[in-house]
Write a protein that holds these residues in place. Sequence first.
Motif, short mmCIF file in Angstrom:
data_model
loop_
_atom_site.label_atom_id
_atom_site.label_comp_id
_atom_site.label_asym_id
_atom_site.label_seq_id
_atom_site.Cartn_x
_atom_site.Cartn_y
_atom_site.Cartn_z
N VAL A 170 -9.80 -49.55 12.10
CA VAL A 170 -9.63 -48.06 12.80
C VAL A 170 -11.26 -47.75 12.69
CG1 VAL A 170 -9.07 -46.19 12.43
CG2 VAL A 170 -7.84 -47.54 12.38
N SER A 171 -12.02 -47.74 11.57
CA SER A 171 -13.59 -47.36 11.69
C SER A 171 -14.50 -47.69 12.75
CB SER A 171 -14.46 -48.21 10.19
OG SER A 171 -15.71 -47.21 9.79
N ALA A 195 -12.77 -42.93 9.20
CA ALA A 195 -12.27 -43.34 9.40
C ALA A 195 -12.46 -45.06 8.41
CB ALA A 195 -13.02 -44.01 11.09
N LEU A 196 -12.65 -44.99 7.77
CA LEU A 196 -12.58 -45.89 6.68
C LEU A 196 -11.41 -45.23 5.61
CD1 LEU A 196 -13.24 -49.14 5.88
CD2 LEU A 196 -15.06 -47.64 4.30
N LEU A 197 -11.62 -44.07 5.21
CA LEU A 197 -10.94 -43.34 4.37
C LEU A 197 -9.55 -42.91 4.83
CD1 LEU A 197 -14.13 -42.35 2.05
CD2 LEU A 197 -12.78 -44.90 1.61
N HIS A 198 -9.24 -43.00 6.27
CA HIS A 198 -8.39 -42.06 6.48
C HIS A 198 -6.98 -42.22 5.79
CE1 HIS A 198 -6.83 -45.46 9.02
NE2 HIS A 198 -6.33 -45.22 9.50
N ASP A 199 -7.11 -43.00 5.72
CA ASP A 199 -5.47 -43.62 4.66
C ASP A 199 -5.14 -43.70 2.94
OD1 ASP A 199 -3.82 -43.73 7.00
OD2 ASP A 199 -3.77 -45.63 7.37
N VAL A 200 -6.89 -43.36 3.05
CA VAL A 200 -6.12 -43.32 1.69
C VAL A 200 -5.40 -42.34 0.74
CG1 VAL A 200 -8.27 -41.54 0.86
CG2 VAL A 200 -8.20 -43.63 -0.54
N GLY A 201 -5.40 -41.28 0.79
CA GLY A 201 -3.71 -40.60 0.29
C GLY A 201 -2.59 -41.50 0.71
#
Length: 588
Positions: A170-171, A195-201
Amino acid sequence: MNHKILLVDDEPANLRLLERLFRRDYEVLTAASGEDALRLLSQHDVALVVTDQRMPGMTGVELLARTFDMRPHMVRILLTGYTDMGALLDAINRGQIYRYVTKPWDNDDLRLTVAQALRHYEANRSRYEAEESNRRLADRLRAMSEGVVRAIADILEAKDRYVYGHARRVSGYASAIGRRMRLGTATLEQISLAALLHDVGKISTPDSILLKPAALTEEERAVVRLHSERGARLLAAVPEMEEVAAAVRHHHENWDGTGYPEGLAGERIPLASRVIHVADAYDAMTSPRPFRDALGHDAALRALTEGAGTQFDPEVVAAFCGLEALAQIRAAVTHGAFGSQYLPAMPPGGPRELAPEELVMAIKMEPVLAASVLHAVNGPRRAGKPMASIQTACARVGEDALRALLAQGRAGMSIRYEAEVLRDHSRRCAAAAKLLAEKTGVLDPEEAYTLGLLHDLGEALLHTLFPEEMEHIVWLGNVGARAERERAALGVSHGQVGQWMLEECGLPPELTFAVQTHHEAVRSSVPAALLLHVADAIADAPDSCELAGLDALGADCLRPLSLSRADLARIHETVNEQVGERFVGVIA
């Protein structure tokens, strides 16, 4: 402090007067022309330059202008009797001259001016050093913060092989979209990181939902939807990550206002969020899940286009659909093109001269041809258990098909240097992987051989499709830096392309996953990926001594495979016996 000053004048008498005036208090350099002054400035750390204006060849103003980039913090004083006031004022306005002194000068006034100029220099230098120190501190803090959050993202992806690599893909897609939209460098950096961290939650999403091997219920989807706000709260606590946090919070907002968490619409949605939304959706559609097959590239583009104006920003969708490099890669993979520039030279006498066992050995030594055989046997979406043994696949397709494959060789043509290097490395990696599998029992030895032989197919395809871009990238050396540059230039790394290619060949998921992750195997801790990681290092090492010193092969990498460094040295020696020393020559 004994400052170093440079005095420039083409009249020897003036130069001697100036030198006598300052040599007791400062370290003095002298030059009789602008050219001599530039040479001295390239060799000495000068705090102040005092130059005459009227000199042959190069005026004082021209000299000072040329020193601006060489010594930005140096203070400049111009001595002038009669000059073009327009040029002088222009130089002063551009900050190239601290002060000018009229000729003939007063010695006391000139000494006072120089003393003031050096105090100005000290103040400038102190401010610059403080700014540089703060910048370095901020960079270290930012790098540390990003590293911690990236580690969390890695932990999240390591839970589920189906989503491993999702954040990096994605990034890469998001960065490629941003470049096509001609966004600025700072914006691109923010988009790439967000984008690299978009799913960190999702780190706080229960595993029972996150790893569920079936479609989610409505209640479970509601739990998953909380991840964007959770991720934003986590990132907002990190210094200088506020804009990244906002991009993460809103990456599921829809263009028509029907998304979440706040129902923003149109350009009220942060641009970074709109870009990530498209990249995220494409990767989700083109990645297989246990409960559904992946869409092809063209089908995913049609879905994005249909959602433009409702779910997605139409401009972002148009930019994504215009990513020609990604389209070329996907089309080549779909059609089983495994790197035409990497086909071997035609064997002497042609394939008709080879005995059946020689045919099989010839195929087993050529990554592109071996992949073609597996593709012919397994094919996309063929029923039954996939076949990963090249030996068995060759027996399945028969002699005629093998001879036809070898006939595709490049008769009468020179072999590209990088193709021969890749071929040599792949053969050595295949031999090492098989020996490691026999030693550890992690994989079937024939499957391990296939994995080692085909692990760099993605790089072969990228070299074939984009020779100029890859020629620049390959010299970066460091694998991580190369992967980042590949994602920046093409939207995807060669490891990811290799996984797609092996999936197209119908190989088992544990092998395709290992190809994608083996450069980061220590983080994923998947046995097959670790084995390939070690085999890759053995194939690359020029000798056993260097192999033993590789930091990449630490205890965390070797312990899960129950390997010692003595084992690696023995395997390295056996590979040399079986395949030969590493290729270092130049192909004609």
